[in-house]
Design an enzyme around this catalytic site. Structure first.
Site, PDB file in Angstrom:
ATOM      1  CD  GLU A   1      -2.740   1.142   2.502  1.00  0.00           C
ATOM      2  OE1 GLU A   1      -3.494   0.159   2.582  1.00  0.00           O
ATOM      3  OE2 GLU A   1      -2.713   2.064   3.341  1.00  0.00           O
TER       4      GLU A   1
ATOM      5  CB  ALA B   1     -17.702   0.979   4.448  1.00  0.00           C
TER       6      ALA B   1
ATOM      7  CB  ALA C   1      -8.955  14.768   3.769  1.00  0.00           C
TER       8      ALA C   1
ATOM      9  CD  GLN D   1      -5.540   0.378  10.604  1.00  0.00           C
ATOM     10  OE1 GLN D   1      -4.430   0.121  10.142  1.00  0.00           O
ATOM     11  NE2 GLN D   1      -6.234   1.444  10.259  1.00  0.00           N
TER      12      GLN D   1
ATOM     13  CG  ASP E   1     -15.939  -3.019  14.321  1.00  0.00           C
ATOM     14  OD1 ASP E   1     -16.467  -2.027  13.787  1.00  0.00           O
ATOM     15  OD2 ASP E   1     -14.822  -3.446  14.007  1.00  0.00           O
TER      16      ASP E   1
ATOM     17  CE  LYS F   1     -16.411  -2.871   6.715  1.00  0.00           C
ATOM     18  NZ  LYS F   1     -15.685  -1.658   7.082  1.00  0.00           N
TER      19      LYS F   1
END
Ligand code: FAD
Length: 298
Positions: free
Chosen positions: A18, A129, A52, A180, A162, A169
């Site tokens: 990434e 999401a 952003a 993560q 969660d 999703k």
């Protein structure tokens, strides 16, 4: 179409990387050196995060498009719902398709300014999401990923709730999830078990970051949303004033973590590279994940 899932499920364990979009011309040059360095090791895919602001978003589109067109790599673009109406999101997804990007990581994003602040959706936008997954899916033949949180998303009430939202999703049409940062293999394996216990067998990829400096360690702790386990803190503490020894121990820790996850049947490891190649190459070489023979110090 070469998709993330096809590349990860192709057979032997793989790695992926990434990047974040370059901030200026110098950054861009460095990033492209990194991309070319890693290309030789044949990562399963490379992803570029979505920022952003407008210009950083343009740079994500440009960078992933260039990866798709000018390299042998499979490109994945991230996309967030932050400050976007649905019409704008459709537009960005259209741009991704136009530049040849067919893999999208659909994440909601954090409230601008304060990542831990209250999330306020765009008045004509999306809240979560799973809605973004559905939107991307509705617009074409995309391979879609989502984010997963081994310790639970920082704003979640508890990990079970969660995990319910994660499964929701995934069932909205996601093909895979990327986790993560976390510190111990069990943290990821417990997430995998929680998802499996809900009858969901979608591909989950762990995210790892080579811990080369005190700063990267602090970044990893911040992103994980957890505290550093005492065993790791004790292991690194003796090297606080010795950057070379700290780096060596940090690389050992991440290599051991990767080895344990691969032994547990994880099909690939996703590396948060911070736009640098060297440490990821070392870990990848030590784990035997590179397709091309190489020296760890190259
Ligand atoms: P969601 O899945 O929407 O979850 C957000 C919160 O709402 C969670 O607490 C969840 O439990 C809860 N929730 C979910 N669905 C519902 C629902 N239907 N009803 C009520 N509550 C719900 N950020 C960026 O800005 N750009 C990036 O490129 C980027 N890439 C990332 C890549 C990875 C692999 C990861 C792990 C994170 C990334 N992030 C990125 C960070 C991410 O945007 C934030 O962590 C964000 O706060 C959560 O995004 P999400 O997609 O998990 O949101």
């Amino acid at each position: 179409m070469a998709t993330v899932v096809k590349r990860v499920r192709a057979g032997r364990p793989v790695f992926s990387v990434e990047f974040f979009p370059p901030r200026d011309a110098e950054d861009e040059q460095r990033l492209w050196q990194t991309i070319r360095d890693l290309e030789m090791l044949d990562p399963a895919f490379v992803s570029v995060t979505y920022g952003a602001g407008g210009s950083s978003r343009d740079r994500t589109i440009r960078t992933t498009g260039r990866v798709a067109r000018e390299t042998t790599l499979v490109a994945m673009a991230h996309l967030t719902a932050v400050d976007h109406s649905v019409a704008e999101l459709r537009n960005v997804i259209g741009w991704y398709a136009a530049v040849g990007v067919r893999n999208i990581l659909a994440v909601r994003g954090d409230p601008p300014g304060d990542p831990n602040g209250e999330w306020v959706p765009h008045p004509e936008g999306l809240s979560y999401a799973d809605e973004l997954v559905r939107l991307v899916r509705s617009l074409g033949d995309f391979c879609v990923g989502v984010a997963a949180f081994p310790y639970g998303h920082p704003r979640s009430s508890d990990v079970d709730t969660d995990t319910d939202y994660l499964v929701r999703k995934l069932r909205a049409g996601a093909d895979f999830a990327i986790a993560q940062l976390f510190f111990e293999a069990e943290d990821f394996l417990r997430l995998r078990d929680r998802v499996a216990a809900r009858g969901c067998d979608t591909l989950l990829l762990p995210g790892l970051m080579p811990l080369t400096t005190r700063r990267t360690l602090d970044k990893a702790v911040e992103l994980s949303g957890a505290t550093l386990p005492p065993s790791l803190a004790d292991r690194l503490a003796p090297f606080a004033d010795d950057p070379a020894a700290f780096r060596a121990a940090g690389i050992d820790i991440v290599t051991e973590l990767g080895a344990r996850l691969l032994a547990e049947g994880v099909p690939g490891l996703h590396f948060y590279t911070l736009n640098r190649a060297k440490a990821t190459k070392e870990v990848v070489a030590r784990l035997g994940l590179a397709s091309t023979p190489m020296s760890p110090a190259a």
